[in-house]
Every structure is written in structure tokens, then in C-alpha cells.
Design a protein around this motif. Structure first.
Motif, short mmCIF file in Angstrom:
data_model
loop_
_atom_site.label_atom_id
_atom_site.label_comp_id
_atom_site.label_asym_id
_atom_site.label_seq_id
_atom_site.Cartn_x
_atom_site.Cartn_y
_atom_site.Cartn_z
N GLU A 141 8.93 10.50 6.26
CA GLU A 141 7.69 10.39 5.49
C GLU A 141 7.41 8.93 5.16
N HIS A 142 6.15 8.53 5.35
CA HIS A 142 5.73 7.17 4.98
C HIS A 142 5.75 7.04 3.47
N VAL A 143 6.35 5.95 2.98
CA VAL A 143 6.42 5.69 1.55
C VAL A 143 5.49 4.54 1.17
N VAL A 144 5.61 3.42 1.88
CA VAL A 144 4.82 2.24 1.54
C VAL A 144 4.73 1.32 2.75
N THR A 145 3.65 0.59 2.84
CA THR A 145 3.53 -0.50 3.80
C THR A 145 3.50 -1.78 2.99
N HIS A 153 9.80 4.10 5.51
CA HIS A 153 9.85 5.57 5.61
C HIS A 153 11.13 6.08 4.96
N GLU A 203 6.79 -1.26 7.60
CA GLU A 203 6.49 0.16 7.35
C GLU A 203 7.77 0.82 6.82
N ALA A 208 0.87 -1.17 0.00
CA ALA A 208 0.00 0.00 0.00
C ALA A 208 0.91 1.23 0.00
N TYR A 209 0.90 1.94 -1.11
CA TYR A 209 1.82 3.07 -1.31
C TYR A 209 1.21 4.40 -0.92
N THR A 210 2.03 5.26 -0.31
CA THR A 210 1.71 6.66 -0.12
C THR A 210 2.26 7.43 -1.31
N ARG A 211 3.44 7.04 -1.76
CA ARG A 211 4.08 7.62 -2.95
C ARG A 211 5.05 6.60 -3.52
#
Length: 150
Positions: A133-137, A128, A126, A92-95
Motif C-alpha cells: 500500500e502506498h503511504v507517502v511520496t 509503501h 515512493e 504527499a500522504y495517502t495515510r
């Protein structure tokens, strides 16, 4: 012997930073046969709105799977890695992951189940960047096959 349920929720320390390089991204894209120019050409990536080349979505598997090694190698957990197969993977990507990112992974055991003598271990990683900054889980499912009867 079933894995200890008390390990569910255990979080391991963040990994040392992994620096994502353009060449590693290019090599990975070639290995998986993905010809998207945003994985190879900085100008193509910029045309898509990225500052530099980005990585294919499954690129982080190698980073998160290495981080899951902290779980696998935990002697208190008692996982017999010689019996382990990879069961599932999702992200699950944030970016997107970008060239130049310095990524750390924090692994947590989300679930332990026993089914037909097999142990099923769900690990959440997780990811970062250097700014936090969160990148992906990433979720990794490992299955430790039951010991064979002799």
C-alpha cells in the motif's frame, strides 16, 4: 561538470524494510517539539481513528533521505556529495505513518537541472508498507554547489 541528463527517470531498487517503532516516533516528536498526543499515546491515536500511534508528517524524511543515498552514491551519476546542500522537501500522504509499519522506499530521479554552475537534483521517493500500500511520496531537492574557481 553538469550531471548527465540521461539519469532522469532512473529508478533504484526498493530499500530494505524499515520498521517504524513507537519509541522512534516519540523521540522524533520530542525532537521537533510536537506535543500531539497521537504521536505518543496509543489511546489518543485510537480516539483519532488510528490503530496505534502515528508519526509526525516529517518523520519519513529520515527514511526517504537514506533511500536517496542510492542516488547520491551512484558512481555513474558522479555527484560530488561534499558540495551538496538540501534545497527543499515536500510530502504527499495517502495515510499517516503508523507504529508497526514496515516501509520500503523506491527512489527515482525526476529532474536534473544546471543553474549558475550548480547542479539541482530532484529525487522522488515512493514509500509503501509491507502489503504494498502506498503511504507517502516524498520529493527531495539537492543542490550541488558549483566548484570554486582557484
Amino acid at each position: 561538470m553538469a550531471l548527465d541528463q540521461s539519469f532522469v527517470g532512473r529508478t533504484y531498487p526498493p530499500t530494505e524494510p524499515y520498521e517504524v517503532g513507537r519509541e522512534k516516533i516519540r523521540e522524533f516528536a520530542e525532537a521537533v517539539g510536537d506535543t500531539n498526543p497521537a504521536y505518543r499515546d496509543p489511546e489518543a491515536a485510537k480516539a483519532y481513528g488510528h490503530a496505534d500511534v502515528i508519526a509526525p508528517p516529517t518523520f519519513v524524511f529520515s527514511i526517504t533521505f537514506r533511500a536517496a543515498g542510492q542516488v547520491v552514491e551512484d558512481p555513474q551519476l558522479g555527484l560530488d556529495y561534499s558540495r551538496v546542500v538540501h534545497g527543499d522537501q515536500k510530502f504527499a500522504y495517502t495515510r499517516p505513518v503508523r507504529a508497526g509499519d514496515r516501509l520500503t522506499v523506491t527512489s527515482t530521479i525526476e529532474a536534473i537541472k544546471s543553474m549558475a554552475g550548480n547542479d539541482i537534483l530532484d529525487i522522488r521517493g515512493e514509500v509503501h508498507d509491507a502489503s504494498g500500500e502506498h503511504v507517502v511520496t516524498a520529493w527531495t531537492k539537492l543542490v550541488a554547489r558549483a566548484a570554486e574557481e582557484v
